[in-house]
Scaffold this active site. Structure first.
Site, mmCIF file in Angstrom:
data_model
loop_
_atom_site.group_PDB
_atom_site.id
_atom_site.type_symbol
_atom_site.label_atom_id
_atom_site.label_comp_id
_atom_site.label_asym_id
_atom_site.label_seq_id
_atom_site.Cartn_x
_atom_site.Cartn_y
_atom_site.Cartn_z
ATOM 1 N N TYR A 53 0.651 -1.015 -0.144
ATOM 2 C CA TYR A 53 -0.086 -0.283 0.403
ATOM 3 C C TYR A 53 0.998 1.313 0.094
ATOM 4 O O TYR A 53 0.415 2.113 -0.377
ATOM 5 C CB TYR A 53 -0.999 -0.005 1.070
ATOM 6 C CG TYR A 53 -2.163 -0.594 0.992
ATOM 7 C CD1 TYR A 53 -3.281 -0.770 -0.254
ATOM 8 C CD2 TYR A 53 -1.908 -2.001 1.085
ATOM 9 C CE1 TYR A 53 -4.253 -1.384 -0.508
ATOM 10 C CE2 TYR A 53 -3.266 -2.735 1.279
ATOM 11 C CZ TYR A 53 -4.120 -2.809 0.104
ATOM 12 O OH TYR A 53 -4.706 -3.799 -0.233
ATOM 13 N N ARG A 56 0.915 1.770 -3.609
ATOM 14 C CA ARG A 56 0.175 2.078 -4.227
ATOM 15 C C ARG A 56 -0.510 3.488 -3.863
ATOM 16 O O ARG A 56 -0.141 4.814 -4.645
ATOM 17 C CB ARG A 56 -1.286 1.596 -3.600
ATOM 18 C CG ARG A 56 -1.014 0.171 -3.366
ATOM 19 C CD ARG A 56 -1.251 -0.026 -5.397
ATOM 20 N NE ARG A 56 -0.545 -0.231 -6.136
ATOM 21 C CZ ARG A 56 1.408 -0.494 -6.202
ATOM 22 N NH1 ARG A 56 1.566 -1.756 -5.381
ATOM 23 N NH2 ARG A 56 2.018 -0.610 -7.082
ATOM 24 N N GLN A 86 -15.283 2.243 -6.483
ATOM 25 C CA GLN A 86 -14.295 0.658 -5.721
ATOM 26 C C GLN A 86 -13.245 1.351 -5.402
ATOM 27 O O GLN A 86 -11.991 0.057 -5.112
ATOM 28 C CB GLN A 86 -14.568 -0.048 -6.721
ATOM 29 C CG GLN A 86 -16.397 -1.364 -6.977
ATOM 30 C CD GLN A 86 -16.190 -1.675 -7.642
ATOM 31 O OE1 GLN A 86 -16.201 -2.847 -7.596
ATOM 32 N NE2 GLN A 86 -16.409 -1.211 -9.407
ATOM 33 N N ASN A 87 -12.875 2.471 -6.207
ATOM 34 C CA ASN A 87 -11.139 2.719 -5.750
ATOM 35 C C ASN A 87 -11.247 3.569 -4.604
ATOM 36 O O ASN A 87 -11.544 3.827 -3.700
ATOM 37 C CB ASN A 87 -11.263 3.968 -7.015
ATOM 38 C CG ASN A 87 -11.080 3.010 -8.408
ATOM 39 O OD1 ASN A 87 -11.350 1.685 -8.672
ATOM 40 N ND2 ASN A 87 -11.411 4.178 -9.632
ATOM 41 N N ASP A 89 -8.052 5.274 -4.255
ATOM 42 C CA ASP A 89 -7.755 6.419 -5.095
ATOM 43 C C ASP A 89 -8.347 8.086 -4.382
ATOM 44 O O ASP A 89 -9.529 7.354 -4.443
ATOM 45 C CB ASP A 89 -6.522 6.339 -5.692
ATOM 46 C CG ASP A 89 -7.723 6.557 -7.412
ATOM 47 O OD1 ASP A 89 -8.621 7.472 -7.600
ATOM 48 O OD2 ASP A 89 -7.839 5.446 -8.537
ATOM 49 N N HIS A 104 -15.088 1.412 -1.120
ATOM 50 C CA HIS A 104 -14.031 -0.403 -0.585
ATOM 51 C C HIS A 104 -12.813 0.329 -0.068
ATOM 52 O O HIS A 104 -11.538 -0.009 0.314
ATOM 53 C CB HIS A 104 -12.849 -0.787 -2.062
ATOM 54 C CG HIS A 104 -13.939 -1.845 -2.832
ATOM 55 N ND1 HIS A 104 -13.804 -2.390 -3.918
ATOM 56 C CD2 HIS A 104 -14.518 -2.549 -2.245
ATOM 57 C CE1 HIS A 104 -14.755 -3.258 -4.006
ATOM 58 N NE2 HIS A 104 -15.377 -3.045 -2.815
ATOM 59 N N GLY A 170 -15.303 1.528 -15.997
ATOM 60 C CA GLY A 170 -14.092 0.826 -16.035
ATOM 61 C C GLY A 170 -14.486 -0.291 -14.543
ATOM 62 O O GLY A 170 -13.403 0.473 -13.649
ATOM 63 N N THR A 171 -15.322 -0.252 -14.817
ATOM 64 C CA THR A 171 -15.019 -2.182 -13.718
ATOM 65 C C THR A 171 -15.590 -3.203 -13.790
ATOM 66 O O THR A 171 -16.164 -3.421 -15.193
ATOM 67 C CB THR A 171 -15.730 -1.707 -12.616
ATOM 68 O OG1 THR A 171 -16.375 -3.148 -11.468
ATOM 69 C CG2 THR A 171 -17.642 -1.404 -12.564
ATOM 70 N N SER A 172 -14.769 -4.508 -14.035
ATOM 71 C CA SER A 172 -14.964 -5.341 -14.038
ATOM 72 C C SER A 172 -16.146 -5.905 -13.708
ATOM 73 O O SER A 172 -16.583 -7.427 -14.290
ATOM 74 C CB SER A 172 -13.661 -6.396 -14.209
ATOM 75 O OG SER A 172 -13.710 -6.424 -13.214
HETATM 76 P P1 NAD Z 1 -10.434 -4.734 -12.492
HETATM 77 O O1 NAD Z 1 -9.130 -4.513 -12.484
HETATM 78 O O2 NAD Z 1 -11.123 -5.862 -12.395
HETATM 79 O O3 NAD Z 1 -11.210 -4.203 -13.801
HETATM 80 C C1 NAD Z 1 -10.947 -2.822 -14.412
HETATM 81 C C2 NAD Z 1 -11.774 -2.775 -15.447
HETATM 82 O O4 NAD Z 1 -10.792 -1.242 -16.004
HETATM 83 C C3 NAD Z 1 -12.107 -3.320 -16.721
HETATM 84 O O5 NAD Z 1 -12.991 -3.729 -16.832
HETATM 85 C C4 NAD Z 1 -11.218 -2.364 -18.068
HETATM 86 O O6 NAD Z 1 -12.074 -3.437 -18.778
HETATM 87 C C5 NAD Z 1 -11.435 -1.373 -17.727
HETATM 88 N N1 NAD Z 1 -10.361 -0.528 -17.974
HETATM 89 C C6 NAD Z 1 -9.380 -0.130 -18.018
HETATM 90 N N2 NAD Z 1 -8.912 0.663 -19.082
HETATM 91 C C7 NAD Z 1 -10.188 1.573 -18.481
HETATM 92 C C8 NAD Z 1 -9.849 2.880 -19.802
HETATM 93 N N3 NAD Z 1 -8.783 4.000 -19.760
HETATM 94 N N4 NAD Z 1 -10.803 3.114 -19.149
HETATM 95 C C9 NAD Z 1 -12.317 2.595 -18.636
HETATM 96 N N5 NAD Z 1 -12.056 1.179 -18.576
HETATM 97 C C10 NAD Z 1 -11.445 0.346 -18.647
HETATM 98 O O7 NAD Z 1 -11.364 -3.245 -11.274
HETATM 99 P P2 NAD Z 1 -12.882 -3.084 -10.369
HETATM 100 O O8 NAD Z 1 -13.455 -3.993 -11.326
HETATM 101 O O9 NAD Z 1 -12.486 -1.559 -10.162
HETATM 102 O O10 NAD Z 1 -11.963 -3.532 -9.448
HETATM 103 C C11 NAD Z 1 -11.170 -4.111 -8.672
HETATM 104 C C12 NAD Z 1 -11.035 -4.178 -7.338
HETATM 105 O O11 NAD Z 1 -9.439 -3.578 -6.889
HETATM 106 C C13 NAD Z 1 -11.560 -2.879 -6.729
HETATM 107 O O12 NAD Z 1 -11.926 -3.520 -5.316
HETATM 108 C C14 NAD Z 1 -10.775 -2.259 -6.157
HETATM 109 O O13 NAD Z 1 -10.828 -1.418 -4.619
HETATM 110 C C15 NAD Z 1 -8.827 -2.249 -6.048
HETATM 111 N N6 NAD Z 1 -8.123 -1.306 -7.703
HETATM 112 C C16 NAD Z 1 -8.329 0.131 -6.711
HETATM 113 C C17 NAD Z 1 -7.529 0.765 -7.949
HETATM 114 C C18 NAD Z 1 -7.757 2.581 -7.368
HETATM 115 O O14 NAD Z 1 -7.701 2.534 -6.937
HETATM 116 N N7 NAD Z 1 -7.164 3.115 -8.653
HETATM 117 C C19 NAD Z 1 -6.969 0.190 -8.569
HETATM 118 C C20 NAD Z 1 -6.937 -1.434 -8.873
HETATM 119 C C21 NAD Z 1 -7.560 -2.441 -7.901
#
Ligand code: NAD
Length: 230
Positions: A53, A56, A86-87, A89, A104, A170-172
């Site tokens: 972290y 990160r 869910q981010n 950041d 989260h 932008g979430t899977s």
């Molecule tokens: P995920 O990594 O599972 O999915 C990411 C999604 O973003 C994918 O569907 C992908 O196709 C899409 N993506 C990639 N590039 C993109 C773009 N330029 N524009 C739009 N979409 C784009 O992420 P999630 O569904 O958020 O779940 C992952 C978990 O990990 C979360 O719970 C989160 O807390 C954590 N996480 C957070 C961060 C952060 O805070 N930035 C980063 C990584 C993981």
């Protein structure tokens, strides 16, 4: 006035230079998530978790909000907007968004391992072994790890169920219970999903799928909504 609720995931921050989780092959920055983002991982090796972290946080400090984050601020000048993210950041806040629910947790907060209500801001990037709460217990990142309950889920579900327009960016949609929030949108709710690799979404009478990156897809949809409803 249309009530807009947004669900964001790691993809909205990808073009700010913060790697998503699933795009790197199921590993998070080369780590098995159980080792760095679970209560078991913390018990086994708290130093590894803190280091993870800390990195990160360093990444997030270097990153700047992008046009996707900025477009949501613009949207909030025209509609009531709530962001459920869910981010961990802080790029939504740094862009200027106000109503942001971090389901989260937050990268720039620590909390007591003794009493979860004791939460503190983290200035800079580092949280260390030996950093303690006011009761003398070790501090951990204020992040909801895999396998932990999501305390803000009820608040998020309440927001989602009141949306006239629900935008998913932008979430899977692989991480539950967050992924289930889309199911709280009623049949009259417009659902818009923006992601270059569209996640699987159940059929819905008013579903629009946009296979585009956040920095182009979000500003475009924001412009369209402002033109359509103002
Ligand atoms: P995920 O990594 O599972 O999915 C990411 C999604 O973003 C994918 O569907 C992908 O196709 C899409 N993506 C990639 N590039 C993109 C773009 N330029 N524009 C739009 N979409 C784009 O992420 P999630 O569904 O958020 O779940 C992952 C978990 O990990 C979360 O719970 C989160 O807390 C954590 N996480 C957070 C961060 C952060 O805070 N930035 C980063 C990584 C993981």
């Amino acid at each position: 006035m249309k009530n807009i609720v947004i669900l964001t995931g790691a993809g909205i921050s990808a073009e700010s230079g913060i790697n998503t989780f699933r795009d790197s092959g199921g590993l998070w920055e080369g780590h098995d998530v159980t080792a760095v983002a679970s209560p078991e991982g913390w018990r086994r090796n708290p130093q590894l978790v803190l280091d993870f972290y800390n990195m990160r946080r360093k990444d997030a400090l270097k990153a700047q909000p992008n046009a996707g984050h900025a477009a949501l601020v613009e949207l909030s000048k025209h509609f009531p907007v709530h962001i459920i993210t869910q981010n961990v950041d802080d790029l939504h806040e740094r862009a200027g968004s106000k109503n942001v629910l971090h389901i989260h947790g937050k990268l720039f907060e620590s909390r007591s391992t003794l009493n979860p209500r004791l939460v503190y801001p983290i200035e800079g990037w580092e949280l260390k072994l030996g950093d303690t709460c006011t009761k003398g217990s070790q501090l951990r990142p204020n992040i909801v790890w895999f396998g932990e309950a999501v305390p803000l889920m009820d608040d998020a579900a309440r927001l989602a169920s009141k949306a006239d327009i629900f935008i998913v960016i932008g979430t899977s949609l692989q991480v539950y219970p967050a992924a289930g929030l889309i199911d709280y949108a009623g049949p009259d709710t417009e659902i818009i999903v923006i992601d270059p690799n569209l996640p699987a979404v159940k059929k819905h009478p008013q579903l629009t799928l946009i296979a585009e990156k956040a920095t182009t897809g979000v500003p475009r949809i924001v412009r369209e909504l402002i033109e359509k409803y103002n």
